[in-house]
Design an enzyme around this catalytic site. Structure first.
Site: not given
Ligand code: PAF
Length: 295
Positions: A38, A42-43, A67, A153-154, A191-193
């Protein structure tokens, strides 16, 4: 964009290992940007930063089940592989590692990586499983990709500090770099969210950056930390945030909260917060430093 311009895709450990071997033979320095897809600007800024530090860059796209808690958004987390691949190509990424869950968590898997203490404060106090899941997947991705440099990312500042610690403690030879948070024009961190926010919530959400910026200015000019954080809290409530999980002023490296009335002089600090806008949980952070007067 034609498919031939898309990054090469590796879906298995064997495929990523073959690419890594080719790159090693060609003497290439490998940059790596782990993501959950997504992708937004930023990415892509992380891919560009990685390209400044390496000859070729791989990104991973893997929505990591470890996670997410059972009540969190794993099932609904946005997934958009086709457009992600196009974005990665436009940023100059050579390879996308899109492993299946079995490649990361082989059947019968029982091993987890936990960075103690740092993983249970701030974000970790509200999402106790989160950093263990992150450290576990990133350590595996490092084993699979063997990057020379990895960029995070920070925006996820606590994650970045925990992954730096993990990299040191486990002896990975990967250099870990942080990429600056990319913000929308009103200051909201990308943010993706953010995609979950309604139009009205999206507008209200810009209060986070304003509250953090005001707290930073106040703390840097010697206002007591508690007073500055209380003001930020009030500003977020007034802007319509439903609840604030935490807002804290911490040491930028250990993430321990500054306990003194005023921020210590000449030490890097970080403001970190998580707050709920409707049903969406947003996090953000900002650097601060109270400088000693120079005469
Ligand atoms: O920041 C994220 O998108 C995730 O926490 C990561 C570092 C890719 C680990 O799944």
């Amino acid at each position: 964009m034609s498919d031939s311009n898309l990054p090469r895709i590796a879906r298995t450990r064997a495929e990523i290992a073959a690419w890594r071997e080719e790159m090693s033979r060609a003497g290439k320095r490998i940059g790596f940007v782990p993501t959950m897809g997504a992708l937004h600007d930023g990415h892509l800024s992380l891919v560009k930063l990685a390209l400044q530090q390496a000859d070729v860059v791989a990104a991973s796209i893997f929505v990591n089940p470890a996670q997410f808690a059972p009540n969190e958004d794993f099932d609904t987390y946005p997934r958009a592989e086709d457009s992600d691949l196009q974005k990665l190509a436009s940023a100059g990424c050579s390879l996308a590692y899109c492993p299946t869950p079995n490649e990361i968590y082989p059947p019968g898997d029982r091993t987890r990586v936990l960075v103690t203490e740092m993983s249970h404060i701030l974000e970790g106090a509200f999402r106790p499983h989160f950093f263990e899941g992150v450290a576990t997947v990133v350590s595996r991705l490092f084993v699979h990709v063997r990057p020379d440099v990895a960029v995070f990312g920070e925006k996820d500042y606590q994650q970045l500090q925990i992954l730096r610690r993990m990299t040191k403690d486990l002896g990975f030879s990967t250099e870990v770099l942080g990429g600056q948070t990319v913000r929308e024009s009103d200051g909201l961190a990308m943010s993706s969210r953010n995609a979950y926010l309604s139009a009205q919530e999206r507008e209200q959400a810009s209060a986070i950056y304003k509250a953090l910026s005001a707290a930073k200015a106040a703390i840097e000019s010697g206002t007591p930390i508690k007073y500055a954080l209380d003001k930020a809290h009030e500003a977020l409530n007034a802007a319509g945030f439903r609840s604030i999980d935490y807002i804290a002023a911490c040491d930028a490296f250990t993430l321990e909260a500054f306990e003194d009335e005023k921020a210590p002089l000449d030490r890097d600090g970080r403001l970190l917060l998580a707050a709920w806008m409707g049903t969406t949980r947003l996090i953000d952070n900002l650097a601060f430093r109270r400088e000693a007067q120079k005469f």
